[in-house]
Design a protein around this motif. Structure first.
Motif, PDB file in Angstrom:
ATOM      1  N   ARG A   1       2.250   1.724  -3.400  1.00 20.93           N
ATOM      2  CA  ARG A   1       1.196   2.201  -4.316  1.00 20.93           C
ATOM      3  C   ARG A   1       0.948   3.695  -4.132  1.00 20.93           C
TER       4      ARG A   1
ATOM      5  N   TRP B 168       5.636  -1.273  -6.433  1.00 18.78           N
ATOM      6  CA  TRP B 168       4.502  -0.715  -7.199  1.00 18.78           C
ATOM      7  C   TRP B 168       5.082   0.227  -8.256  1.00 18.78           C
TER       8      TRP B 168
ATOM      9  N   GLU C 156       0.825  -1.200   0.000  1.00 20.50           N
ATOM     10  CA  GLU C 156       0.000   0.000   0.000  1.00 20.50           C
ATOM     11  C   GLU C 156       0.865   1.258   0.000  1.00 20.50           C
TER      12      GLU C 156
ATOM     13  N   CYS D 138       3.562   5.910  -5.741  1.00 21.28           N
ATOM     14  CA  CYS D 138       3.483   6.032  -7.201  1.00 21.28           C
ATOM     15  C   CYS D 138       2.228   6.789  -7.650  1.00 21.28           C
ATOM     16  N   GLU D 139       1.104   6.543  -6.992  1.00 24.43           N
ATOM     17  CA  GLU D 139      -0.143   7.158  -7.443  1.00 24.43           C
ATOM     18  C   GLU D 139      -0.342   8.552  -6.852  1.00 24.43           C
TER      19      GLU D 139
END
Length: 1012
Positions: A478, A508, A475, A481-482
């Protein structure tokens, strides 16, 4: 006067006719000297037009294209010698043609951000005004606000409706196009309508009604452009140069032709008519000049002197102007910003700056160039938009574009102002450009820090929610990156193998197999350990790599990293309690991506992540420990059941035999068997109590307790062992409240443990039981319970071990006196559960004092009876007298316990039926009508169906809820008792069964059933 006018008119007509005859007669002669027209070159361009209404483009009755754009492109074709294939189609088809390369130019379109992604627009060549038109019979309408309440016609295909609705004009009537809307106005169907000026003028002129309508100022304006596909600079330059050959007057003449302001004569060609009027005007002018010449000759002499004075003044003014120009030039040269003067067609007329510009080594080199030549396509398009806005509004501010050179990326902010030369319609544009690179980079750094701060917050939320380590690591990667807009992030754990390798455990983002075969170490002896990740783990410090290209330590991974777009990275150590667990490594697609503020926030994120990892690991270890404790408790419970079941038979049979025999020797042996069984039972109880305390499952009860009788009851329990050893038992009571609330069983157990040890380890003298009040409040009393003996005493070095589990002062005492070594440990734990503590003082050879304390709540004794028991008959005697012949059901699977239970119950006159398991018990109760049993004794653990399940089935039978069910089982934990009560049992008797307890419980429930 009239005759003079007629004469002039006749002369003018005769002169014009003569001139026309002369020109017509000379045409053949002139024509022979004209060169033959050259054929069109092979090259041509395709121009696509969306369907537009007249006067811009339309098809006549024969299907031929006509209109202003048709004439304009025909003139372009003539001036440039390049054939134009003009196509008209639906707008969507027009865009399809230009996007798929089936057309070179798309014309008559408006600019938008979406369209700029595929085409490059020209400067606007036409501004179309949208205005309100109203019949001359209507007064009071000057704008949209004053048109409220009128029925207003609109073309459903343009933006007039939205503009009017925004101004509060809601009574609208929509038409398919401008032609039908104007026709409705001419016919009187509507008196007010909104439309585009060229189209409305065209249709009104055709209808001969132009003078009957007036219009408001523009509601809005739309600029028209032509455009080519992005990257087609050659066509763009060709079209622009071609239109530059068409003069503004020629464009205006075409416009007037189609808007109705210019009416063409059907008899005379327009160019000849125009030439005739020019000649007539020149003739008239010549006559006037002839008269003026004589008059001017008389005035020349008088004004010559004035002219000389004026020339002197002009010379002085010129000198002052030159000085001012020099001062202005010096000022402009001192300005650090780049200042350009650009013509309407994009040529740089002047350029000044005091600094180096990224556009050219010297600003003067820009003069004479078109800005499209030295600006990138996107930047040039931005300047196009700004100049178009300045052309409409006079100025435009706040636009930026970027340039890249050998020094990196530069950001330029620019403003444009329109400059119109006096006496001419031709305008130029002043452009001031400032290098704002540092400001933009500062903003980018600030945004990156804000993004990192938001990222830390999101990751903290993930830490709060995390229950699993693998989920947490994935998580966080993630979110990096997001939310953080990084290209890839991964977590690697440091291994203690021979190579000190780093193993990826989560990632990720864009990986593309990068981590599948990557080799990373945290050893300083390996080239694979000198990169950011290995160095961060080895040194426990953050490692920032701002440039993959030039960092020598990135050599082992450079090629594969650059191939995946990684330009810079940061490796953040994950700190454990005593070592570095691994590292969080983040990759960016941009070089120099990690500013100092952002690094600080990412370090905080890594520290929080490490804390989360440690917390989850500790939680998992705690859960494993709790699972182990639970398993131990279950094992002890099962072991207790297995031991208590035969113990029930041993103690029960010994009790029955002792009652039936008169042989003194047999009685002595039976009593020894009973004492051994009770001793074994005490050991089992101690182990179970300690296990329940360790597992946190021991729950204290709150009942009324008489502290004065507590010590006395314990003395009565120990009276016989003390008498046999010749020890005197004493009781000393402090002034205490008579009734308090507490767990009488646990208070007795703790006090009895201390007193029993005192009697056990004292060979002569006395044992004193004492209660002391330590403190008292309105709600509670703090009591200390002491046991003082005159026994052997305990050395100081062994005192610390006494209250530890399975510990005794001397291991030899186990062989001499017996015991588990749990009594004192249990006493201390019970004291702590009751809000107190436990301890001891001892002098070897003189005796010891053991004590514990407890905080007890005061009881409200109002309306309650005394807790002391009333004298009376024994429960067994009452059962035999009052309930003899009562039928009971004993549910028990063990044959020996069946025998023991039957005999104990038959001793008091009960009639017993036996069911060997729960299935048989349910069948007996279900099949008997009415229920033949006054009470059921139910074992808990049985094959096929246990006691809990059997009780649920019996309670569900019609008419059976009232029969008392008493658990009689070897399961001794409190949760077992709770399960029984939850299933519908009324009471609980623990094996080995104490006959007196069993008889008292039976008497209680048989009396209650009799009363009901």
């Amino acid at each position: 006067m009239v005759s003079s006018l007629l004469t002039v008119s006749c002369i003018r007509q005769a002169f014009r006719n003569a001139l026309l005859c002369m020109l017509l007669a000379s045409c053949p002669a002139i024509a022979q000297y004209l060169p033959e027209p050259e054929p069109y070159p092979a090259r041509s361009i395709t121009v696509v037009l969306g369907d537009a209404s007249p006067p811009f483009i339309f098809r006549d009755a024969s299907g031929q294209l006509r209109g202003e754009l048709k004439d304009l492109w025909t003139l372009w074709e003539e001036r440039n010698g390049i054939r134009v294939n003009l196509l008209s189609s639906e707008p969507s088809l027009a865009w399809e043609r230009i996007n798929y390369g089936k057309a070179d130019v798309i014309d008559m379109i408006t600019a938008s951000q979406e369209r700029k992604t595929t085409v490059v627009f020209s400067l606007p060549y036409l501004t179309v005004n949208a205005m309100l038109y109203f019949h001359e019979s209507i007064s009071g309408i000057v704008d949209a606000a004053t048109a409220r309440g009128f029925l207003v016609g609109v073309d459903e295909g343009d933006a007039c409706a939205d503009k009017l609705l925004a101004e509060g004009v809601v009574n609208l009537k929509k038409y398919a196009n401008h032609e039908t809307m104007v026709k409705a106005a001419v016919n009187g169907d509507i008196h007010v309508f909104c439309g585009h000026e060229p189209q409305v003028n065209y249709f009104l002129a055709r209808a001969g009604k132009a003078r009957e309508f007036r219009h408001s100022p523009p509601l809005y304006q739309a600029s028209m452009h032509w455009a080519v596909r992005k990257g087609d600079d050659a066509t763009r330059a060709l079209v622009a140069e071609g239109f530059a050959k068409i003069t503004p007057d020629e464009r205006q003449q075409i416009t007037r032709k189609w808007t109705g302001a210019y009416i063409q004569s059907p008899d005379t060609p327009p160019r000849l008519d125009f030439a005739g009027y020019i000649l007539l005007a020149l003739t008239a002018l010549g006559l006037l000049l002839l008269g003026w010449t004589r008059m001017l000759q008389r005035e020349v002499a008088s004004r010559t002197a004035d002219l000389n004075l004026t020339l002197d003044s002009l010379q002085a003014a010129q000198q002052a102007s030159e000085a001012a120009n020099q001062q202005l030039a010096a000022t402009l040269e001192a300005i650090p910003d780049l200042l350009l003067e650009i013509s309407a067609d994009g040529l740089v007329l002047d350029a000044r700056t005091s600094r180096k510009t990224p556009l050219a080594p010297s600003a003067r080199q820009l003069i004479g160039q078109n800005y499209h030549a030295f600006l990138p396509l996107a930047a040039a398009a931005t300047v196009d938009e700004s100049i178009a806005a300045a052309s409409r509004h006079g100025n435009d501010y706040g636009r930026t574009f970027s340039l890249t050179d050998s020094e990196g990326e530069h950001w330029l902010d620019f403003s444009v102002a329109r400059k119109r030369a006096p006496g001419t319609e031709q305008a130029t544009f002043i452009v001031i450009s400032r290098d704002v690179t540092e400001h933009v980079r500062s903003e980018q750094t600030s945004r990156a820090a804000s993004r990192a701060l938001r990222l830390v917050s999101d990751c903290n939320i993930a830490l709060f929610r995390a229950e699993d380590e693998k989920w947490l690591l994935g998580e966080v990667c993630r979110l990096l990156c997001e939310s953080g807009d990084y290209r890839m992030a991964w977590v690697g754990y440091a291994r203690n193998d021979a190579e000190k390798s780093v193993t990826p455990v989560a990632h990720w983002g864009f990986n593309d197999g990068y981590l599948d075969h990557i080799r990373i170490s945290w050893s300083d002896l390996s080239e694979f350990g000198r990169g950011p990740t290995g160095t961060a783990i080895r040194t426990a410090t953050c490692q920032v790599n701002q440039d993959f290209h030039n960092n020598p330590n990135m050599a082992p991974w450079r090629a594969t990293a650059l191939a995946r777009g990684y330009q810079s990275s940061i490796a953040l150590p994950l700190h454990g309690k005593d070592r570095v667990l691994g590292a969080l490594t983040i990759y960016s697609a941009a070089p120099d991506a990690f500013a100092s503020d952002e690094v600080e926030l990412l370090e905080e994120l890594a520290n929080n992540l490490a804390f989360g990892i440690i917390t989850i690991e500790e939680r998992q270890r705690r859960q494993k420990a709790e699972s182990a404790t639970q398993a131990k408790s279950e094992f002890l419970a099962n072991m207790s059941h297995e031991i208590r079941t035969p113990m029930n038979a041993i103690i029960g049979l010994a009790y029955l035999l002792r009652k039936k025999t008169t042989n003194e020797e047999q009685i002595d042996k039976l009593e020894k068997i009973s004492r051994s069984g009770e001793h074994l039972l005490a050991i089992i109880n101690d182990i179970l109590d300690f296990s329940k305390i360790e597992a946190g499952q021991l729950m204290l009860e709150k009942r009324d307790v008489d502290l004065r009788s507590l010590a006395s009851n314990i003395v009565s329990m120990l009276a016989e062992p003390a008498r046999l050893k010749g020890i005197q038992l004493k009781v000393e009571l402090d002034q205490l409240p008579r009734n308090v609330c507490g767990d009488i069983t646990r208070l007795t157990q703790a006090f009895l443990n201390l007193a029993n040890n005192a009697v056990k380890f004292t060979t002569h003298g006395s044992v004193t039981l004492r209660t002391l009040k330590l403190a008292e409040t309105a709600d509670a009393v703090h009591v200390r319970f002491e046991v003082i003996d005159t026994g052997i005493g305990i050395p100081p070095d062994t005192m610390a071990r006494l209250f530890a589990p399975f510990q005794q002062a001397d291991s030899s005492t186990t062989r001499k006196f017996g015991g588990t070594g749990l009594g004192l440990a249990i006493t201390r734990r019970l004291a702590e559960l009751m809000g107190g503590e436990a301890g001891a003082e001892s002098t070897p050879g003189r005796g010891s004092t053991f004590w514990f304390s407890a905080v007890l709540e005061k009881a409200d004794v109002a309306g309650k009876t005394s807790a002391t028991s009333q004298p009376g008959e024994s429960p067994s005697h009452v059962l035999a007298r009052d309930f003899s012949g009562t039928r009971l059901l004993l549910v028990e699977d063990d044959r020996i316990n069946q025998e023991v239970g039957r005999e104990l119950l038959e001793e008091v006159g009960m009639v017993i039926d036996i069911a060997e398991d729960g299935v048989e018990a349910v069948a007996r109760i279900r099949d008997a009508h009415p229920c033949p049993y006054a009470l059921i004794l139910m074992d808990m653990q049985m094959p096929r169906m246990d006691g809990v399940e059997a009780t649920r089935h019996i309670r569900a039978l019609p008419g059976r809820p009232s029969v008392p069910i008493i658990a009689m089982t070897a399961n001794a934990f409190s949760e077992d008792q709770n399960r029984c009560v939850s299933a519908g049992m009324n009471d609980y008797v623990t094996k080995p069964v104490d006959p007196d307890v069993l008889y008292a419980t039976l008497l209680k429930w048989l009396r209650q059933k009799k009363t009901d």
